[in-house]
Design a protein around this motif. Sequence first.
Motif, short mmCIF file in Angstrom:
data_model
loop_
_atom_site.label_atom_id
_atom_site.label_comp_id
_atom_site.label_asym_id
_atom_site.label_seq_id
_atom_site.Cartn_x
_atom_site.Cartn_y
_atom_site.Cartn_z
N THR A 24 0.83 -1.19 0.00
CA THR A 24 0.00 0.00 0.00
C THR A 24 0.87 1.25 0.00
OG1 THR A 24 -1.76 -1.11 1.24
CG2 THR A 24 -1.78 1.30 1.24
N VAL A 25 0.62 2.15 -0.93
CA VAL A 25 1.36 3.40 -1.00
C VAL A 25 0.81 4.36 0.04
CG1 VAL A 25 1.98 5.37 -2.45
CG2 VAL A 25 1.82 3.08 -3.46
N LEU A 49 7.24 4.37 11.99
CA LEU A 49 6.87 3.10 11.37
C LEU A 49 8.00 2.55 10.50
CD1 LEU A 49 3.21 4.05 10.44
CD2 LEU A 49 3.89 2.35 12.13
N THR A 50 8.74 3.46 9.88
CA THR A 50 9.90 3.04 9.09
C THR A 50 10.96 2.43 10.00
OG1 THR A 50 9.49 4.75 7.42
CG2 THR A 50 11.71 3.83 7.52
N GLN A 58 10.12 2.67 -1.59
CA GLN A 58 10.17 1.84 -2.78
C GLN A 58 10.34 2.74 -4.00
OE1 GLN A 58 6.77 -0.70 -4.73
NE2 GLN A 58 7.78 -1.97 -3.20
N SER A 59 11.32 2.43 -4.80
CA SER A 59 11.65 3.27 -5.95
C SER A 59 10.43 3.54 -6.82
CB SER A 59 12.74 2.59 -6.78
OG SER A 59 13.05 3.36 -7.93
N GLY A 60 10.20 4.81 -7.07
CA GLY A 60 9.10 5.20 -7.94
C GLY A 60 7.75 5.25 -7.29
N GLY A 62 7.47 5.95 -3.56
CA GLY A 62 7.53 6.63 -2.27
C GLY A 62 7.49 5.63 -1.13
N LEU A 63 6.83 5.99 -0.03
CA LEU A 63 6.74 5.10 1.11
C LEU A 63 5.58 4.12 0.94
CD1 LEU A 63 7.38 7.52 4.12
CD2 LEU A 63 8.95 5.84 3.15
N VAL A 64 5.85 2.84 1.22
CA VAL A 64 4.82 1.81 1.11
C VAL A 64 4.88 0.91 2.35
CG1 VAL A 64 5.00 1.80 -1.41
CG2 VAL A 64 6.31 0.13 -0.07
N VAL A 65 3.79 0.19 2.58
CA VAL A 65 3.78 -0.84 3.62
C VAL A 65 4.70 -1.96 3.14
CG1 VAL A 65 2.38 -2.49 4.90
CG2 VAL A 65 1.43 -0.24 4.30
N THR A 66 5.63 -2.36 3.98
CA THR A 66 6.64 -3.33 3.57
C THR A 66 6.03 -4.71 3.31
OG1 THR A 66 7.14 -3.75 5.90
CG2 THR A 66 8.56 -2.21 4.73
#
Length: 232
Positions: A24-25, A49-50, A58-60, A62-66
């Motif tokens: 999820t972005v 959270l990070t 994640q490239s391209g 932004g921040l996503v749920v790992t």
Amino acid sequence: MRASERAYATLRREILDWELPPGTVLGEIEQSERLGVSRTPLRSALAALTAEGLVGAQSGRGLVVTPVSVDDARELFEVRDALEQKAARLAARSADRELFEGLAAEFADAARLIEDEDPARHAYYDLVARFDDALDASAANGFLVASLKGVRTHLTRIRRLAIDNPDRLRDAAAEHRLIAEAIAAGDEELAAAATRVHLHRSLANILAAAETITDHARQHGYDRPLQEREQK
């Protein structure tokens, strides 16, 4: 509660409950509006959270749920097995007997929590969390407890998917009951052995349910939630 703390708590719960599945972005504008906070406290929440490993860049995108991988699950259980067996032994030496007797009784009656209409089984998982808290407090080893908390955070996302397998949850409740009874009785060997059996069965269930987990995540728009770690 400060806005950053509120945003952190909400996002963390949603990630652990798979309301925000892997991939999820987490766009700043969208999440700020959704959570009703400005971008500064949101950034603070995302940074926390990070640090926990629940969110990553994640490239391209932004921040996503790992993502969660099968290999990660195996490795986490290897660490958890060693830590929780030790914690169970320490707890059996000095735990509040009445507290663990009470927890054992609650696990004996856990079927009603598992059959609850709440699909996320929050009442049951709250009981498991109280057991974990009691175990940690009784172990009385800050370094061990800190390590366990980090491992459990990541396992919670995988374990929550067991809501689709009530039979496994009932077995897990019986296993927790035996651990609690062993600790209450001050039996270190039984407490450690029961913990090992519980974790072995939990991991086996996760691995067997990998395809189910994938299907669950696809329903939420993410194609590869639980997979073999890509070789570099």
